[in-house]
Write a protein that holds these residues in place. Structure first.
Motif, PDB file in Angstrom:
ATOM      1  N   SER A 111       0.837  -0.957  -0.095  1.00 42.43           N
ATOM      2  CA  SER A 111       0.079   0.084   0.020  1.00 42.43           C
ATOM      3  C   SER A 111       0.963   1.268   0.126  1.00 42.43           C
ATOM      4  CB  SER A 111      -0.922  -0.043   1.241  1.00 42.43           C
ATOM      5  OG  SER A 111      -1.515   1.450   1.197  1.00 42.43           O
ATOM      6  N   TYR A 112       0.351   2.329  -0.607  1.00 40.07           N
ATOM      7  CA  TYR A 112       1.456   3.445  -0.691  1.00 40.07           C
ATOM      8  C   TYR A 112       1.397   4.054   0.869  1.00 40.07           C
ATOM      9  CZ  TYR A 112      -2.592   7.087   0.184  1.00 40.07           C
ATOM     10  OH  TYR A 112      -3.554   7.949   0.842  1.00 40.07           O
ATOM     11  N   ILE A 113       0.749   3.745   1.863  1.00 40.84           N
ATOM     12  CA  ILE A 113       0.954   3.923   3.169  1.00 40.84           C
ATOM     13  C   ILE A 113       1.178   2.720   3.685  1.00 40.84           C
ATOM     14  CG2 ILE A 113      -0.305   4.839   5.457  1.00 40.84           C
ATOM     15  CD1 ILE A 113      -2.304   6.242   3.772  1.00 40.84           C
ATOM     16  N   PHE A 169      -3.819   0.999  -4.762  1.00 40.04           N
ATOM     17  CA  PHE A 169      -4.504   2.121  -4.157  1.00 40.04           C
ATOM     18  C   PHE A 169      -6.102   1.664  -4.013  1.00 40.04           C
ATOM     19  CE2 PHE A 169      -1.026   3.926  -6.776  1.00 40.04           C
ATOM     20  CZ  PHE A 169      -0.590   4.709  -5.901  1.00 40.04           C
ATOM     21  N   ARG A 170      -6.501   2.360  -3.111  1.00 40.86           N
ATOM     22  CA  ARG A 170      -8.251   2.089  -2.753  1.00 40.86           C
ATOM     23  C   ARG A 170      -9.146   3.306  -2.891  1.00 40.86           C
ATOM     24  NH1 ARG A 170      -7.823  -1.983   2.400  1.00 40.86           N
ATOM     25  NH2 ARG A 170      -6.700  -3.700   1.403  1.00 40.86           N
ATOM     26  N   ARG A 183     -10.176   7.069  -3.335  1.00 40.22           N
ATOM     27  CA  ARG A 183      -9.605   8.289  -3.768  1.00 40.22           C
ATOM     28  C   ARG A 183      -8.122   8.141  -3.395  1.00 40.22           C
ATOM     29  NH1 ARG A 183     -14.097  12.688  -1.440  1.00 40.22           N
ATOM     30  NH2 ARG A 183     -15.861  11.937  -2.468  1.00 40.22           N
ATOM     31  N   GLU A 184      -7.738   7.069  -2.905  1.00 37.66           N
ATOM     32  CA  GLU A 184      -6.208   7.267  -2.717  1.00 37.66           C
ATOM     33  C   GLU A 184      -5.486   7.152  -4.088  1.00 37.66           C
ATOM     34  OE1 GLU A 184      -5.964   3.899   1.176  1.00 37.66           O
ATOM     35  OE2 GLU A 184      -5.245   3.432  -0.928  1.00 37.66           O
ATOM     36  N   HIS A 201      -3.155   9.976  -5.044  1.00 35.33           N
ATOM     37  CA  HIS A 201      -1.899  10.129  -4.247  1.00 35.33           C
ATOM     38  C   HIS A 201      -0.786   9.316  -5.223  1.00 35.33           C
ATOM     39  CE1 HIS A 201      -3.720  12.421  -1.255  1.00 35.33           C
ATOM     40  NE2 HIS A 201      -4.385  11.523  -0.873  1.00 35.33           N
ATOM     41  N   ARG A 246      -5.827   0.915 -10.813  1.00 34.05           N
ATOM     42  CA  ARG A 246      -5.501   1.372  -9.090  1.00 34.05           C
ATOM     43  C   ARG A 246      -4.240   0.792  -8.689  1.00 34.05           C
ATOM     44  NH1 ARG A 246      -9.769   4.159  -6.973  1.00 34.05           N
ATOM     45  NH2 ARG A 246     -11.675   4.194  -8.106  1.00 34.05           N
TER      46      ARG A 246
END
Length: 279
Positions: A97-99, A128-129, A131-132, A135, A165
């Motif tokens: 995940s990007y986070i 990404f999920r 609205r992520e 980013h 995504r």
């Protein structure tokens, strides 16, 4: 699934066939087109061998004169070698995940490092999920960070690319990593050959005069008997390798799997040694 056994000897339907025979150097020699009866007689003349149908789609069908047990072993060996080579060059994937927390990132880093050191290309994917996806710049930074942490062993192919995504990049083993793996493979092959020769010598020394005489009297003479022993040793060593392969699980990303990655590190040594070796 039941093992496929090709038609042999009297099971062959065609009356006219093209016949090959295996020579002593392991190559096929064409005997031309002949009747099935002539081919069966030739197989018997060459030491009671089998007539094996290997291609029934050609005109006329193609058959081979060989010992079926040795033919089957040879085909299985080729199949396993092909599967092993295919496995060694497949693309592995690590997803993030990007986070991502430091611990989870380290797990992915170790997984990618392990795959690269095995000679595989690695697809690094950031997911990404919702609205992520807006980013995606953070995804690019994460992939560049991973490539930077792996720069000693891998190169990134092109730039990170977004597909829907997900965003991904491909990491390829550096030339020195591939060279070290190939050198290690050649060393293992030399050691395997040496071990087989030593085992053959011990078995020959353990035979009494009657056993040696029986070997010399067998089809193919002493040379054929020695080749049969070599085939047995090859089969035993292949079985041992299969047992070792069954114990491996390349796709398990648990932390425990990253405690024994020193194999390639020992080959490359420190960064200075690697630089000296591949300069």
């Amino acid at each position: 699934m039941a093992e496929f056994i090709p038609p042999m000897n009297d099971e062959i339907i065609a009356n006219e066939i093209r016949v090959n025979v295996l020579t002593k150097d392991g190559k096929d020699e064409s005997l031309g087109v002949m009747t099935k009866a002539e081919a069966l007689a030739k197989a018997k003349e060459l030491g009671g061998l089998d007539l094996i149908l290997i291609n029934d789609n050609s005109i006329p069908p193609v058959c081979k004169i060989a010992d079926y047990s040795k033919y089957r072993y040879s085909q299985e060996k080729k199949r396993k070698e092909k599967a092993k080579n295919s496995k060694a060059t497949e693309i592995k994937e690590v997803k993030m995940s990007y986070i991502i927390g430091d611990h989870d990132y380290d797990v992915r880093l170790k997984a990618a490092m392990k795959f690269i050191k095995q000679g595989n290309r690695v697809k690094a994917t950031v997911q990404f999920r919702g609205r992520e996806v807006q980013h995606d710049n953070l995804g690019v930074e994460l992939l560049i960070r991973l490539a930077s942490d792996l720069e000693d062993v891998a190169n990134m192919e092109g730039k990170p690319r977004r597909e829907g995504r997900t965003m991904g990049s491909i990491l390829t083993p550096r030339a020195e990593v591939v060279k070290a793996l190939n050198d290690a493979k050649r060393l293992r092959e030399r050691e395997k050959k040496k071990a087989k020769e030593e085992s053959l010598k011990k078995r020959m020394e353990a035979m009494d005069a009657k056993q040696l005489a029986a070997m010399a009297a067998a089809p193919g003479g002493m040379e054929g008997g020695i080749q049969e022993l070599l085939d047995e040793l090859e089969a035993e060593m292949a079985a041992e390798e299969d047992d070792e392969d069954d114990d491996d699980d390349d796709d398990d990303m648990d932390d425990d799997d990253f405690d024994d990655d020193a194999d390639l590190d020992e080959l490359l040594g420190s960064a200075k040694v690697a630089d000296d070796l591949f300069a």
